[in-house]
Structure formats: C-alpha cells, structure tokens
Design a protein around this motif. Structure first.
Motif, PDB file in Angstrom:
ATOM      1  N   ALA A 249      -6.737   9.963   1.681  1.00 53.56           N
ATOM      2  CA  ALA A 249      -6.853   9.554   0.280  1.00 53.56           C
ATOM      3  C   ALA A 249      -6.065  10.493  -0.618  1.00 53.56           C
ATOM      4  O   ALA A 249      -5.745  11.616  -0.238  1.00 53.56           O
ATOM      5  CB  ALA A 249      -8.326   9.537  -0.132  1.00 53.56           C
ATOM      6  N   ASN A 250      -5.735  10.006  -1.810  1.00 53.28           N
ATOM      7  CA  ASN A 250      -4.938  10.804  -2.743  1.00 53.28           C
ATOM      8  C   ASN A 250      -5.625  11.022  -4.098  1.00 53.28           C
ATOM      9  O   ASN A 250      -5.010  11.482  -5.035  1.00 53.28           O
ATOM     10  CB  ASN A 250      -3.565  10.161  -2.946  1.00 53.28           C
ATOM     11  CG  ASN A 250      -3.684   8.733  -3.447  1.00 53.28           C
ATOM     12  OD1 ASN A 250      -4.790   8.200  -3.550  1.00 53.28           O
ATOM     13  ND2 ASN A 250      -2.555   8.117  -3.766  1.00 53.28           N
ATOM     14  N   SER A 251      -6.893  10.634  -4.188  1.00 54.92           N
ATOM     15  CA  SER A 251      -7.639  10.868  -5.438  1.00 54.92           C
ATOM     16  C   SER A 251      -9.125  10.769  -5.137  1.00 54.92           C
ATOM     17  O   SER A 251      -9.533  10.216  -4.100  1.00 54.92           O
ATOM     18  CB  SER A 251      -7.270   9.813  -6.489  1.00 54.92           C
ATOM     19  OG  SER A 251      -7.807   8.556  -6.134  1.00 54.92           O
TER      20      SER A 251
ATOM     21  N   ASP B  64       0.821  -1.199   0.000  1.00 53.91           N
ATOM     22  CA  ASP B  64       0.000   0.000   0.000  1.00 53.91           C
ATOM     23  C   ASP B  64       0.862   1.258   0.000  1.00 53.91           C
ATOM     24  O   ASP B  64       1.856   1.340   0.718  1.00 53.91           O
ATOM     25  CB  ASP B  64      -0.885  -0.005   1.252  1.00 53.91           C
ATOM     26  CG  ASP B  64      -1.622  -1.317   1.380  1.00 53.91           C
ATOM     27  OD1 ASP B  64      -2.689  -1.434   0.770  1.00 53.91           O
ATOM     28  OD2 ASP B  64      -1.109  -2.234   2.053  1.00 53.91           O
ATOM     29  N   TYR B  65       0.458   2.223  -0.798  1.00 51.28           N
ATOM     30  CA  TYR B  65       1.100   3.545  -0.711  1.00 51.28           C
ATOM     31  C   TYR B  65       0.654   4.200   0.599  1.00 51.28           C
ATOM     32  O   TYR B  65      -0.499   4.088   1.005  1.00 51.28           O
ATOM     33  CB  TYR B  65       0.694   4.427  -1.897  1.00 51.28           C
ATOM     34  CG  TYR B  65       1.298   3.989  -3.210  1.00 51.28           C
ATOM     35  CD1 TYR B  65       2.680   3.908  -3.363  1.00 51.28           C
ATOM     36  CD2 TYR B  65       0.494   3.665  -4.292  1.00 51.28           C
ATOM     37  CE1 TYR B  65       3.241   3.505  -4.570  1.00 51.28           C
ATOM     38  CE2 TYR B  65       1.049   3.262  -5.500  1.00 51.28           C
ATOM     39  CZ  TYR B  65       2.418   3.173  -5.630  1.00 51.28           C
ATOM     40  OH  TYR B  65       2.968   2.768  -6.820  1.00 51.28           O
ATOM     41  N   LEU B  66       1.580   4.850   1.241  1.00 50.15           N
ATOM     42  CA  LEU B  66       1.289   5.518   2.518  1.00 50.15           C
ATOM     43  C   LEU B  66       1.402   7.026   2.318  1.00 50.15           C
ATOM     44  O   LEU B  66       2.029   7.487   1.363  1.00 50.15           O
ATOM     45  CB  LEU B  66       2.301   5.053   3.579  1.00 50.15           C
ATOM     46  CG  LEU B  66       2.324   3.550   3.870  1.00 50.15           C
ATOM     47  CD1 LEU B  66       3.410   3.223   4.898  1.00 50.15           C
ATOM     48  CD2 LEU B  66       0.972   3.064   4.378  1.00 50.15           C
ATOM     49  N   PRO B  67       0.807   7.789   3.217  1.00 50.74           N
ATOM     50  CA  PRO B  67       0.958   9.247   3.118  1.00 50.74           C
ATOM     51  C   PRO B  67       2.445   9.596   3.173  1.00 50.74           C
ATOM     52  O   PRO B  67       3.189   9.038   3.987  1.00 50.74           O
ATOM     53  CB  PRO B  67       0.238   9.765   4.365  1.00 50.74           C
ATOM     54  CG  PRO B  67      -0.689   8.670   4.774  1.00 50.74           C
ATOM     55  CD  PRO B  67      -0.021   7.404   4.373  1.00 50.74           C
ATOM     56  N   GLU B  68       2.854  10.518   2.301  1.00 52.63           N
ATOM     57  CA  GLU B  68       4.270  10.916   2.317  1.00 52.63           C
ATOM     58  C   GLU B  68       4.479  12.036   3.328  1.00 52.63           C
ATOM     59  O   GLU B  68       3.918  13.116   3.194  1.00 52.63           O
ATOM     60  CB  GLU B  68       4.688  11.381   0.917  1.00 52.63           C
ATOM     61  CG  GLU B  68       4.941  10.221  -0.020  1.00 52.63           C
ATOM     62  CD  GLU B  68       5.169  10.688  -1.450  1.00 52.63           C
ATOM     63  OE1 GLU B  68       5.718  11.779  -1.638  1.00 52.63           O
ATOM     64  OE2 GLU B  68       4.754   9.941  -2.361  1.00 52.63           O
ATOM     65  N   MET B  69       5.283  11.748   4.319  1.00 56.08           N
ATOM     66  CA  MET B  69       5.573  12.749   5.342  1.00 56.08           C
ATOM     67  C   MET B  69       7.081  12.962   5.340  1.00 56.08           C
ATOM     68  O   MET B  69       7.847  12.097   4.913  1.00 56.08           O
ATOM     69  CB  MET B  69       5.141  12.244   6.716  1.00 56.08           C
ATOM     70  CG  MET B  69       3.747  11.651   6.752  1.00 56.08           C
ATOM     71  SD  MET B  69       2.468  12.894   6.737  1.00 56.08           S
ATOM     72  CE  MET B  69       2.333  13.171   8.495  1.00 56.08           C
ATOM     73  N   GLU B  70       7.481  14.115   5.863  1.00 57.62           N
ATOM     74  CA  GLU B  70       8.922  14.369   5.947  1.00 57.62           C
ATOM     75  C   GLU B  70       9.590  13.270   6.766  1.00 57.62           C
ATOM     76  O   GLU B  70      10.612  12.728   6.393  1.00 57.62           O
ATOM     77  CB  GLU B  70       9.167  15.733   6.599  1.00 57.62           C
ATOM     78  CG  GLU B  70       9.828  16.712   5.648  1.00 57.62           C
ATOM     79  CD  GLU B  70       9.945  18.063   6.289  1.00 57.62           C
ATOM     80  OE1 GLU B  70      10.846  18.208   7.151  1.00 57.62           O
ATOM     81  OE2 GLU B  70       9.144  18.955   5.942  1.00 57.62           O
ATOM     82  N   ASN B  71       8.951  12.958   7.890  1.00 59.93           N
ATOM     83  CA  ASN B  71       9.478  11.905   8.762  1.00 59.93           C
ATOM     84  C   ASN B  71       8.607  10.662   8.616  1.00 59.93           C
ATOM     85  O   ASN B  71       7.567  10.531   9.264  1.00 59.93           O
ATOM     86  CB  ASN B  71       9.483  12.410  10.207  1.00 59.93           C
ATOM     87  CG  ASN B  71       9.833  11.304  11.190  1.00 59.93           C
ATOM     88  OD1 ASN B  71      10.385  10.275  10.803  1.00 59.93           O
ATOM     89  ND2 ASN B  71       9.488  11.514  12.449  1.00 59.93           N
TER      90      ASN B  71
END
Lengths: 327, 327
Positions: free
Chosen positions: A170-172, A131-138
């Motif tokens: 979500a991303n879309s 699964d793609y996860l939310p992209e966070m700095e950390n």
C-alpha cells in the motif's frame, strides 16, 4: 469494420449515433447492443483494458473459470465487428461538446501519429482505470507476477488468497485499510509500506490487535518463478516468504479527455443514474470510471443499459419528429 | 455439491449464509460470488430458466453469438459446483421469515415428492419469469418455433427481425403497443389478436397510420419447418406469410413463495436498491423479477451485486461482534 490509418479519413464525415471510448468488456458490450439496435457506433480503444491483464477471470458466469481476460476481449471484438460496428485502435485526446454532437479528437499510432476528428450524437465513456503498481527499478519484476498471484482487487481475488500468507502493498493509510476486509479470507497478512508514508497511530494499533505484521523497509525485489510470486527481498537483504500479494495503491483514471466537462463525481468516480447516464444527458459512463463495483460482469451490464437508453432516446426523438410531420 | 433426494436430510441442520431461489444466469452468478466470498450457499432450481429456451444468446459479451442459453447455464452450474456450492433441483413452495433466518420449504421430485425445509440468513430471489405463449390446441406447434424465429423479447431480438415480415401475437391493447418500438426494426408488421380482446379505437387508428396490418381471426396453427416459422394458417383457412414472430402476452412471475412478504413492487416487479436489495433488508431480488431490463447480462451483474452486499453485511456484523468481545 476495423479502421486503419489509411481508411480513417473515409469515416470522418459520418455522424455516429454513439462513440464508445474504451474497448474493454463494458465498451464491447455497449457496442454489441448499439449495433443490435441498428445504431451506428465506433469504439475507440487504446488497448490493454484492465481485464487484458487478468490471467483467469474466475467469476464471469458462462465462461470457464480459467478463461483469460484477453480471450473475453478477443471474442467481444469479433462479436462486435460481426455486427458491423466500427473499431479503431487509438487514443482519445479530447472531446468537445458541439451542442447536438460531440467532436472526438483521436491520436492514432504511437509513431508517425495521425490525428483525426470523429463526431457522434452520444458518448459512452468506458475507458476505465488502471491500477498503480509498486515502483521498482526493474518494473519487469512486478509485471512478472501482477495478474497472476500478485492481485489488485480484493473483491475479485480474495478467494484466491484464502488462508495464504499474503503481502499487502500500500502507498497510503487509507489504501492500507484493505488489510481488514482481506482478514475475512486469511489471517496471515503482512502490510508493506516501503516507508512511503507515515503509518497512522490508529492503523498501527489496529494491525497489532489483529495480529497483522507491518514492514516499512523498502523492497528490493519480488521473488518467485513461473509467474508465481513466493516472497520479497527487502533492501536490507531480509527475505520474507509469501504465497500471494495484494496491491492497494489506487488507480489511474483514463478520463483526461473529459476535462472540459464538469460531470458530477463521487470520490473520483462518475455519478450515473440507473441507465448509466452521467449528469450530462448525452454522456454515459460504464465500468470502472463510474461509482460501483469494479467487476467485468458489471461493466458488461452497464454497456447494455447505456446502449438501451441511447436507443430509447433516439427512437423517441425520431417518433416525435415523425408525429410532428404527420400533423 | 449436488443434493439428491437421498442426501437431502444431511443438509437441513446447516444454516446457509444465503439460499438462492432460481438457477438461471442471475442465480448462478450470485452463487459463484457467494462461494468466492467463502460464504455457504444453496441454489434451488426448478429447472428451465428463461435463458434455457434461448437457442442463441446473441448479446452476451465473451460468448460467441450463437451460444445457446443452455450452454451458459451448464457452464455456470459446473463453475458454481467447482467452488463447493450446494445445488438442488427442486421447487420452492414457501418461505417463512423466522427473524434472524428464513425457512425455505422445498418440494423435490414431481413424483414421489419429498418435502424438506432449509434455512438461511439471506434470501436471493432469482426465480425469474416465463413468457405466456399463444394457447393452441397443439402446444407442440408453438414450442417448435418459440426461441427460434418466434421471439418473446424485442430488446433481445429486434435485430433478428430487421426488415422482415413480422407477426406480433398479443393478448391485450397494452401488450400490442410493442408493434411501435418494433417499427424501429421493420415496417412489415401484422398484429394478430386472435379476437382475444377488443382493439381500442386509438390503437386501431395508430396501426393504420403506420401501415401495420391487423388480423383478428383466430390462428389455427403456425406453419414452417426445421424450427423456422414461415407463417400462420388462420381458422378460416387463410395463410399469411411471415419471416419472424414476436409474442407479447406478458409473463408469469415465479414468485408465489413470496406471498407472505409485503415487498415493494412497481408494475409487478420487485423494487430494489443499487445493490439489488428489496424493501426487506435480508431479501435480494435479481434478474427478471425486479424492475429493469430483462437481459441475461443484467441478471448476471445483479447476482454479483447481491452477493457482494450480503458478504459486506455479514462481514461487518462479524467485525462488530469481534470488536465488541475485545472490549
């Protein structure tokens, strides 16, 4: 036996009956069945199957509900090895169809990598998705909660979110639609888009109608402790309390090595018949790469089906040869 | 909760979302999924599922290979009950389609039986099959070995018979055909007909060609100790040494309660779609009653499929009602 960098070369002359790409629940189940049919098999596992990340399986009959995915995988590996199967921790880079056999090119070791070719009559594609996860700095901030109360699968974990305040990430627009079936389990839903896509007018209206909240501000970090996410802090400093989360950002398919094949697909997933055979008669697909439910028990059953069909194919071919020679 | 004769009547007003007939691996898996979808379910189990007789499961990924079938069933029951599902030890005598619901007539208790009717929107048929065994004067002599080294399933236990002297016990020409796929595992095969059927000329020839023995004299008893069958004594006093056995006498289908329905079948098995739905849109069939492999892991996956489809059906109907009322 477990193959190592040192012992690799000893196994490259052998033509396996089947090579299984992926050592998750599906691949291990296939391997167990193949070995029990007295076929020779090699499982090539890049490690960290999707179920490896599950802290508690919850829905696999026969195992206590709090069994971690990695316990099932460990047990499955031991079971497979006890039956004499070969297992290699490595990454399949390419598969070439040689007509009667496949050549499977494997990279072993991230450092000082060794490259080796193995051959087999059949191929079982069981390398799954992640699964793609939310992209966070950390990213550690995400890993701290993912697989605990930050879920990735509604079918698996809707129950765990029942009547809780749930954040959906979500991303879309299409991935955001998961809020509606989630509404079966809880009415307290907030959709977080992080401003990554323009929310369609229809979705906006429907969210309002169902009383679900919409937050478009980017997230600074997840809050919580002891792997229990308790909310998010937005970039503007706002804190929103949550009791669980559901990530719906699509999945990466681990199937780059199949690029040379033009296998039939449906929405990114491989189409298979009732015995898990793809549109190529010697390639079987099981688990999350194929069309169907992404469930551990489904993958395990797929493994049994694929192995059984391969055994039948090989046995029947074997019989024909014998019948022929006796004439 | 576990229903008892005393508490039965309290549950008859309730319309369950689904009643599951059969508490084997398939039925329990379906129940676990149903409960996790927040649906109400009742499993009615007559007891002694086919897997109950398996001394070692051998091929269920995640469980050690020596796990007895009854351990999986016990674990599955506890899991299901922990999710708030209802469970009743009883025998389903008849199911009547009332249009929107089913009436399920149950007999509880072999002595001082109580008769009760339960109702549900959906029905999951998971009552399985049981293998016919050789009929002996002293059936205990058969039970002593059945499920140990006297097997009933080639797919499951061919491996256990590899390179052993195996006796195959069949009751018809077609059931005797199992000797040929068994030949994949061992060449030392003796077919025992007990004189119950006339061996077809073609079968006789083929046995000879493969070097398999044929014994038509009736069997007096199985020999052995500690649940390990070591041969048979024929009625004429001859003793034949064996190391394992395979019974191939067909199966009894536990599905008399479906007589009122004209469900589509194929060779005695219920035809289902990829979500385990039969030709009746509210009746699902899982496990050994349906077309497919008779494997515990397949039944468990079927349970997940059936429960998921029922959840989707109910949820979508629910949504339509809500959408309708908001107009």
């Amino acid at each position: 036996m477990k193959l190592t960098k040192r012992t690799l070369a000893e196994h490259t002359d052998h033509i396996y009956d089947a090579i299984v790409v992926g050592g998750g629940a599906g691949g291990l189940s296939a391997g167990i069945y193949l070995q029990r049919y007295l076929l020779s098999s090699l499982i090539i596992d890049k490690g960290k199957a999707r179920s490896f990340w599950m802290q508690e399986l919850h829905n696999y009959v026969g195992l206590p509900a709090d069994t971690p995915g990695r316990t099932l995988l460990k047990q499955g590996r031991e079971h497979y090895l006890s039956l004499g199967g070969d297992l290699l921790d490595g990454y399949v880079e390419e598969v070439v169809d040689e007509g009667e056999t496949f050549a499977v090119h494997v990279k072993v070791g991230r450092q000082d990598s060794v490259y080796q070719k193995f051959r087999s009559k059949y191929l079982i594609v069981a390398s799954g998705i992640i699964d793609y996860l939310p992209e966070m700095e950390n990213m550690q901030n995400v890993y701290d909660y993912a697989g605990y109360n930050l879920h990735v699968c509604l079918i698996c974990d809707g129950y765990e979110m029942a009547n809780k305040k749930v954040g959906v990430f979500a991303n879309s627009n299409s991935n955001a639609e998961v809020v509606f079936p989630l509404g079966w389990f809880t009415p307290y839903i907030t959709l977080f888009t992080q401003g990554k896509f323009e929310v369609a007018f229809q979705l906006r209206q429907k969210l309002q109608k169902y009383g679900y909240k919409l937050v478009e501000t980017p997230i600074k970090q997840f809050l919580g402790k002891n792997h229990q996410m308790s909310g998010v802090e937005l970039e503007d400093g706002t804190v929103i309390e949550l009791e669980a989360g559901l990530i719906s950002m699509g999945s990466k398919y681990h199937a780059d090595y199949l690029q040379g094949f033009n296998l039939e697909k449906q929405g990114g997933n491989l189409v298979t018949d009732k015995m898990a055979c793809t549109s190529h008669p010697r390639i079987f697909a099981i688990g999350d790469l194929k069309v169907g439910l992404n469930q551990v028990v489904i993958a395990a059953a797929d493994g049994a089906l694929a192995a059984t069909q391969i055994w039948r194919d090989i046995r029947r071919r074997h019989c024909q040869v014998n019948e022929g020679s006796s004439r």
